[in-house]
Design a protein around this motif. Structure first.
Motif: not given
Length: 257
Positions: A165-169
């Protein structure tokens, strides 16, 4: 015209490393599968013995850096016997971790361990280069001691980026290039002691010789960080663990992605 022919001549199969040997690209998955089919029954025991238990500290660091919270969706790639997946499930809650591996034997052990620990999870036999998940599905993606065995690391990294997800790591825990002063001792340990012990405990010296060779063929810290950046990850950095024997690489998927 046959797609495998160019100018009427058969296309030469691309060669890729399998440890220190070069083999046809199309054969690497099966060769790696054979290695892990062989080592699966004693895999956890050998990890503890060969690392003197240090692999548990490395995985604990990976989990801390993941900054997990309840309800997060986590994908653990090359999950194997699922020790990392179990610890992450304790933090994000039942049903929030998906474990994948290309090796059926390893994954079967992992599924049993997840169930026995009280965290039954989705367990999917899948190739990391072609993940069967939708875009933007997971808050965290992890892979521990698996990416060096993948045929096309660049493709696998792009797939990890896609499903995150966008903002994921993304967190990649892998053996890496150790400090120069340690190399002679580490080489002796890897190429002499590891295969010997593999023969004594697991009955398989060649597989442990391959595992030692595969570590040397994996990109060092900085080149691997560049691969992550090229796959789309931002703020890529790494932490050397135990004098660089292991490195934890971390990358983010920008919230604007």
């Amino acid at each position: 015209m046959d797609e495998k022919q160019t100018g009427g001549r058969p296309k030469e199969p691309h060669q890729i490393d399998f440890g220190y040997k070069m083999i046809d690209e199309d054969n690497k998955v099966n060769e790696v599968r054979h290695v892990f089919d062989s080592v699966a029954p004693k895999y956890d025991l050998m990890n503890d013995v060969l690392s003197f238990g240090t692999h548990r500290l490395w995985k604990a660091r990976c989990i801390r850096e993941a900054r997990l919270s309840s309800g997060m969706k986590v994908l653990d790639i090359a999950s194997g016997t699922a020790d990392l997946a179990i610890e992450m499930a304790r933090r994000v809650g039942p049903g929030n971790v998906t474990a994948t591996d290309i090796n059926h034997e390893m994954l079967a052990i992992g599924a049993k361990r997840l169930h026995a620990a009280g965290y039954p999870s989705a367990v999917v036999e899948a190739d990391a280069e072609e993940l069967p998940f939708a875009d933007d599905s997971f808050d965290r993606v992890t892979v521990s001691f698996g990416i060096r065995n993948m045929t096309h690391k660049d493709r696998a990294l792009k797939e990890m980026f896609r499903v995150l997800k966008p903002g994921g790591r993304l967190l990649v825990l892998e053996f890496s290039k150790c400090a120069g002063w340690l190399k002679p001792f580490y080489d002796f340990y890897s190429f002499r002691f590891m295969p010997w012990l593999g023969a004594k405990i697991a009955g398989d010296a060649p597989s442990y010789r391959y595992l030692a060779e595969s570590i040397r063929m994996h990109p060092a810290q900085e080149p691997f960080a560049r691969m992550m950046t090229e796959a789309g990850f931002s703020d890529v950095r790494w932490h050397n663990l135990t004098f660089g024997i292991c490195a934890l690489h971390i990358g983010e998927k920008s919230a604007r992605s």
